[in-house]
Design an enzyme around this catalytic site. Structure first.
Site, PDB file in Angstrom:
ATOM      1  N   TYR A 141       0.866  -1.190   0.000  1.00 51.39           N
ATOM      2  CA  TYR A 141       0.000   0.000   0.000  1.00 51.39           C
ATOM      3  C   TYR A 141       0.892   1.226   0.000  1.00 51.39           C
ATOM      4  O   TYR A 141       1.562   1.520   0.987  1.00 51.39           O
ATOM      5  CB  TYR A 141      -0.906  -0.048   1.226  1.00 51.39           C
ATOM      6  CG  TYR A 141      -1.966   1.034   1.302  1.00 51.39           C
ATOM      7  CD1 TYR A 141      -2.242   1.887   0.241  1.00 51.39           C
ATOM      8  CD2 TYR A 141      -2.728   1.184   2.464  1.00 51.39           C
ATOM      9  CE1 TYR A 141      -3.225   2.854   0.324  1.00 51.39           C
ATOM     10  CE2 TYR A 141      -3.716   2.144   2.572  1.00 51.39           C
ATOM     11  CZ  TYR A 141      -3.962   2.981   1.508  1.00 51.39           C
ATOM     12  OH  TYR A 141      -4.936   3.933   1.599  1.00 51.39           O
ATOM     13  N   LYS A 170      -1.397  -1.334  -4.029  1.00 52.04           N
ATOM     14  CA  LYS A 170      -2.519  -0.410  -3.949  1.00 52.04           C
ATOM     15  C   LYS A 170      -1.919   0.981  -4.089  1.00 52.04           C
ATOM     16  O   LYS A 170      -1.220   1.462  -3.203  1.00 52.04           O
ATOM     17  CB  LYS A 170      -3.270  -0.569  -2.628  1.00 52.04           C
ATOM     18  CG  LYS A 170      -4.433   0.412  -2.457  1.00 52.04           C
ATOM     19  CD  LYS A 170      -5.085   0.278  -1.083  1.00 52.04           C
ATOM     20  CE  LYS A 170      -6.155   1.342  -0.885  1.00 52.04           C
ATOM     21  NZ  LYS A 170      -6.735   1.309   0.471  1.00 52.04           N
TER      22      LYS A 170
END
Length: 305
Positions: A141, A170
């Protein structure tokens, strides 16, 4: 250069909502409500879920609450459950990753260590250590606005090339040009998910395989339709849908009501489990539920409360 023409859905789905964590009126975890919400989301456009991420208020959940959520939701739905198991403490992240596998999660979301602002060498070693502790596939992320550190291009590329279980990112770094370069050079099976609803269409254009969304709590079906349209080559339809959703993108967070406060307001007016946020996020400001009703009605969705 290892360019691959990726298309949705990715291994974790094409629309994977970063699910809120419902609390009851006393601020206790509403586990039954979480199961009910997860089922509702998967009935409304979501083919994956991220549980106990930032939107799920991970920093204010106990480890046991996280495990309970992973297990209950994994048992309740058939879509992939990605467990938000990353913290700024590598040893703690490893422990949570192991617990996530035991609880039935399909993958791990590991964010850049926040607050301490480690070097790129520290960031890379952190991710490698988590990956070495579990065989679950990992989604990194990258959200520098929250963590204070961008995962550098070369760091991401090495991890994608050298760590077999690091299979996705992400992307909430808001730089489609850099994202395009990453996908052009990463292995063909490495996937990029939009981590910012407002950037999803732009990232689809450079090879994203889906979105880990927030406004997808209430517009998952529309987002899935947009992604499907783009994937089929109907860019005009995808742009039309995106234009309808920009109000939702703008509503999902702000200075007076940061994410996930607006999402919980929408869910409350839809009659779904949500509750208020735990401190330090705290309760919704006055008038937010009225704004939520307007956003929903502008999408043709009638609030229930």
């Amino acid at each position: 250069m290892t360019v691959d023409h990726r298309s949705a859905p990715g291994r974790f789905g094409s629309v994977a909502t970063a699910m809120i964590t419902p609390f009851d009126g006393n601020g206790a975890l509403d586990l039954d409500g979480a199961v009910r919400l997860a089922k509702w989301l998967t009935d409304h456009g979501n083919d994956g879920l991220v549980v106990t991420g930032t939107t799920g208020e991970a920093p204010v959940l106990t480890d046991q609450e996280k495990v309970d959520l992973w297990r209950a939701i994994s048992e309740a739905v058939t879509v992939p459950i990605v467990a938000g198991a990353g913290t700024y403490d590598t040893a703690h992240s490893i422990e949570l990753a192991k617990k996530a596998k035991a609880a039935g999660a399909a993958g791990i979301l590991a964010m850049t260590p926040y607050y301490s602002r480690p070097s790129q060498a520290g960031i890379e070693a952190h991710f490698r250590a988590i990956a070495a502790a579990t065989d679950l596939p990992m989604m990194l992320y990258d959200i520098p606005i929250r963590t204070g550190r961008k995962i550098a291009h070369d760091t991401l590329l090495r991890l994608a090339r050298e760590v077999p279980t690091i299979l996705a990112v992400k992307d909430a770094a808001a730089n489609p040009g850099a994202s395009a370069k990453l996908l052009a050079e990463a292995p063909g099976d490495f996937e990029l998910y939009s981590g910012d609803d407002a950037m999803t269409l732009a990232l689809l254009a450079i090879g994203a395989c889906g979105a880990v969304g927030v406004a997808t709590h209430w517009c998952g079906e529309q987002t899935a339709e947009m992604i499907a349209a783009f994937t089929k080559g109907d860019v005009a339809l995808a742009r039309t849908i995106n234009a309808r959703l920009t109000e939702s993108w703008a509503f999902e967070t702000g200075d007076d009501a940061p994410n996930p406060i607006p999402s919980k307001a929408v869910l409350r007016v839809l009659g779904l489990p949500a509750g208020q946020c735990r401190l330090p996020m705290g309760p919704a400001p006055d008038g937010l539920e009225d704004q939520a009703r307007r956003v929903l009605r502008n999408l043709g969705i009638e609030p229930l409360a």
